[in-house]
Design a protein around this motif. Structure first.
Motif, PDB file in Angstrom:
ATOM      1  N   VAL A   1     -36.169 -53.362  21.001  1.00 34.40           N
ATOM      2  CA  VAL A   1     -35.129 -54.256  20.509  1.00 34.40           C
ATOM      3  C   VAL A   1     -35.137 -55.574  21.286  1.00 34.40           C
ATOM      4  O   VAL A   1     -35.005 -56.659  20.715  1.00 34.40           O
ATOM      5  N   ALA A   2     -35.355 -55.481  22.597  1.00 32.07           N
ATOM      6  CA  ALA A   2     -35.401 -56.694  23.427  1.00 32.07           C
ATOM      7  C   ALA A   2     -36.525 -57.621  22.948  1.00 32.07           C
ATOM      8  O   ALA A   2     -36.363 -58.838  22.887  1.00 32.07           O
ATOM      9  N   LYS A   3     -37.664 -57.012  22.582  1.00 32.84           N
ATOM     10  CA  LYS A   3     -38.802 -57.795  22.064  1.00 32.84           C
ATOM     11  C   LYS A   3     -38.419 -58.494  20.759  1.00 32.84           C
ATOM     12  O   LYS A   3     -38.736 -59.671  20.562  1.00 32.84           O
ATOM     13  N   ILE A   4     -37.752 -57.759  19.879  1.00 30.87           N
ATOM     14  CA  ILE A   4     -37.383 -58.344  18.579  1.00 30.87           C
ATOM     15  C   ILE A   4     -36.375 -59.479  18.789  1.00 30.87           C
ATOM     16  O   ILE A   4     -36.446 -60.514  18.126  1.00 30.87           O
ATOM     17  N   ILE A   5     -35.453 -59.297  19.746  1.00 34.70           N
ATOM     18  CA  ILE A   5     -34.489 -60.358  20.056  1.00 34.70           C
ATOM     19  C   ILE A   5     -35.243 -61.615  20.484  1.00 34.70           C
ATOM     20  O   ILE A   5     -34.950 -62.723  20.024  1.00 34.70           O
ATOM     21  N   ASP A   6     -36.250 -61.439  21.346  1.00 32.07           N
ATOM     22  CA  ASP A   6     -37.076 -62.575  21.774  1.00 32.07           C
ATOM     23  C   ASP A   6     -37.704 -63.288  20.588  1.00 32.07           C
ATOM     24  O   ASP A   6     -37.664 -64.512  20.496  1.00 32.07           O
ATOM     25  N   HIS A   7     -38.304 -62.482  19.692  1.00 33.61           N
ATOM     26  CA  HIS A   7     -38.954 -63.059  18.508  1.00 33.61           C
ATOM     27  C   HIS A   7     -37.953 -63.861  17.676  1.00 33.61           C
ATOM     28  O   HIS A   7     -38.245 -64.956  17.216  1.00 33.61           O
ATOM     29  N   GLU A   8     -36.766 -63.273  17.479  1.00 34.32           N
ATOM     30  CA  GLU A   8     -35.750 -63.945  16.663  1.00 34.32           C
ATOM     31  C   GLU A   8     -35.333 -65.267  17.320  1.00 34.32           C
ATOM     32  O   GLU A   8     -35.201 -66.285  16.647  1.00 34.32           O
ATOM     33  N   ARG A   9     -35.149 -65.235  18.643  1.00 34.81           N
ATOM     34  CA  ARG A   9     -34.747 -66.461  19.352  1.00 34.81           C
ATOM     35  C   ARG A   9     -35.833 -67.520  19.228  1.00 34.81           C
ATOM     36  O   ARG A   9     -35.548 -68.701  19.015  1.00 34.81           O
ATOM     37  N   GLN A  10     -37.094 -67.098  19.371  1.00 35.96           N
ATOM     38  CA  GLN A  10     -38.204 -68.053  19.250  1.00 35.96           C
ATOM     39  C   GLN A  10     -38.260 -68.636  17.852  1.00 35.96           C
ATOM     40  O   GLN A  10     -38.480 -69.842  17.684  1.00 35.96           O
ATOM     41  N   ALA A  11     -38.060 -67.777  16.849  1.00 32.56           N
ATOM     42  CA  ALA A  11     -38.102 -68.243  15.460  1.00 32.56           C
ATOM     43  C   ALA A  11     -36.965 -69.243  15.227  1.00 32.56           C
ATOM     44  O   ALA A  11     -37.155 -70.266  14.560  1.00 32.56           O
TER      45      ALA A  11
END
Lengths: 169, 355
Positions: free
Chosen positions: B244-254
């Motif tokens: 989930v932490a990884k997906i949060i990172d991806h979302e923030r980057q996007a």
């Protein structure tokens, strides 16, 4: 294999499409696949875990052939049959786990990639199980010690196991 | 004790918790069954009534621990269909639990962060639902409830298989941990499929807003563990948290990329969404969720500064059909709901009715 589209990057998406009985194969890299809209994320709306399980149970057999059971196994406590479980994906009672042990073992392995619980145990009876697990772990260490010919450590571990098992009685 | 009308919104919607901009809620569910009693789908009337009686007694016992406040035991047959549907919309019971309710019940803690479904697929399903990313906290709470219930009842357990469940896909820990994530930037930048497909390879599943078999409307996705046996609860929780932490990172980057590359378009999109929500007179439930998703994105990106995140979160649930009918105090036709929904959104967003 290189991507059919850009011919530069390696193809990581391999698709076989059948349209009007015509088969086409497509090998794309991730980027081209995305651009062509070939990757679709599907939420599989009708997917149910019970159907999946039922599918797993019939795994390996020809269509229409039930898993090779001479006689259907029946749970002595709730009266459910293994056949019912194979159809519905649900067991009748907790005793079914023992009754259908041989049939369930491979299924549980396939679903979870493991067959032994390592998590929480109920507080009641927890003590004895904790001790058992501890003893098992020391036994493993004992085997390793013997393998390394560390007999001093092995003797110590053996005494430890004895003491723990005695404390159990 | 059988009053199903809560005074406030369940706690999980309050917009607090870690990464609350992206993670709406964290849930941990534990499946437990009573020893020596067939699983719910095989119970006859007498046995089903006995399970209900035993859990009602255990629910009362929970009160003496204090950490759940005043606990309510709600037999689902005693509340209206609209109330049952509200419980589904609030994620306090599953859609399956709201059907064939004769021998079903739910036990609710005072703040409704704990709900225990009785006679669903398993005798008991202990659920803890907290706002934001709080998987560890939710697991700790669920385990505490489990310990407390264990003082009043004995659960079916085997040394090798763990907690025994009706479906072998839940056996072992009986634990399903899931996180509800709002991922509008990943969807807008066409990266959601890739990010979420890789989740499947990690032994996790992705589903829509209302669980199994539902569509991901409003860019809301539920990510949960699939494997329940062979790993300790802590390992399952840690693994899910890491992904989930990884997906949060991806979302923030996007989201950052969107601001950088397409600021005007994003500002236009989220401002239009707010414009429609603030002015529309007829609003369907799907349109509301889609627009609220855009507004949430605008709030998180700092573009829409006047809308509180909490209001956007609450509207996601308050605009669902059953919730609107409860607010109205009667059954509404779909068209009446669309009118009510539009009015509720305007009020909640602080638009004067005469504007």
């Amino acid at each position: 294999m290189l991507c059919d589209e850009c011919k530069k990057r390696p193809a990581t998406f391999h698709m076989t499409k059948v349209v009007n009985n015509e088969k086409t194969e497509l090998h794309l890299c991730e980027q081209c696949a995305r651009e062509k809209g070939e990757i679709q994320f599907s939420m599989e709306p009708d997917f149910s875990i019970h159907q999946l399980l039922a599918g797993l149970l019939n795994y390996g057999g020809e269509a229409g052939v039930q898993p090779a059971l001479e006689k259907d196994v029946v749970c002595g406590v709730c009266g459910s049959t293994y056949d019912e479980f194979a159809r519905t994906g649900r067991l009748g009672c907790s005793h079914c786990y023992e009754e259908f042990e041989d049939q369930l073992e491979p299924i549980i392995r396939r679903v979870h990639g493991a067959s032994t619980h390592t998590g929480k145990v109920p507080k009641r009876g927890a003590r004895s199980l904790m001790v058992k697990r501890e003893v098992q772990s020391i036994r493993n260490q004992l085997q390793a010690a013997i393998a390394h010919e560390d007999f001093e450590l092995a003797a110590k571990l053996r005494d430890q196991i004895k003491a723990m098992e005695k404390g159990q009685e | 004790m059988s009053d199903a009308t809560p005074s406030a919104m369940p706690r999980w919607m309050d917009g607090t918790g870690a990464s609350a901009d992206i993670v709406l809620s964290s849930r941990v569910r534990l499946a437990r069954n009573l020893e020596g009693v067939p699983f719910p789908h095989l119970l006859d009337q007498r046995q089903a009534t006995e399970v209900l009686a035993a859990t009602r007694k255990a629910a009362l016992e929970l009160n003496k621990f204090g950490f759940l406040g005043t606990v309510r035991f709600v037999p689902l047959a005693e509340v209206t269909p609209v109330e049952r549907q509200v419980l589904v919309e609030e994620h306090l019971i599953s859609p399956a639990q709201a059907k064939d309710v004769q021998y079903k019940a739910v036990i609710l803690s005072q703040a409704e962060e704990v709900s225990i479904m009785v006679n669903e697929e398993d005798h008991l399903r202990i659920q803890c639902l907290l706002p934001g990313l709080q998987l560890q906290e939710a697991w700790a709470l669920a385990s505490r409830v489990d310990d407390a219930l264990e003082q009043a009842m004995t659960f079916a357990f085997s040394e090798s298989r763990g907690y025994l469940t009706a479906c072998p896909t839940n056996v072992g820990t009986g634990l399903r941990a899931s996180v509800m994530m709002h991922l509008p930037a990943l969807v807008l930048t066409n990266q959601a499929a890739r990010a979420l497909n890789s989740v499947g390879q990690l032994g996790l599943t992705v589903r829509g807003l209302y669980g199994e078999g539902t569509e991901a409307i409003g860019n809301i996705f539920q990510i949960s563990n699939q494997i329940t046996l062979g790993r300790a609860e802590g390992e399952i929780i840690d693994h899910l948290s890491a992904v989930v932490a990884k997906i949060i990172d991806h979302e923030r980057q996007a989201a950052a990329a969107l601001l950088r590359e397409a600021r005007d378009q994003v500002e236009d999109k989220v401002s239009r969404a707010l414009g429609i929500l603030s002015n529309a007179r007829i609003m369907t439930s799907d349109e509301a969720i889609r627009l609220l998703s855009d507004v949430r994105l605008g709030v998180n990106m700092g573009i829409l500064t006047k809308v509180p995140l909490k209001a956007a979160n609450e509207l996601l649930i308050m605009t669902r059909p059953a919730y609107l009918q409860r607010l109205a105090g009667r059954e509404l036709s779909p068209f009446e709901r669309d009118l009510q929904r539009a009015a509720l959104i305007r009020t909640k967003l602080g638009v004067r009715q005469t504007a």
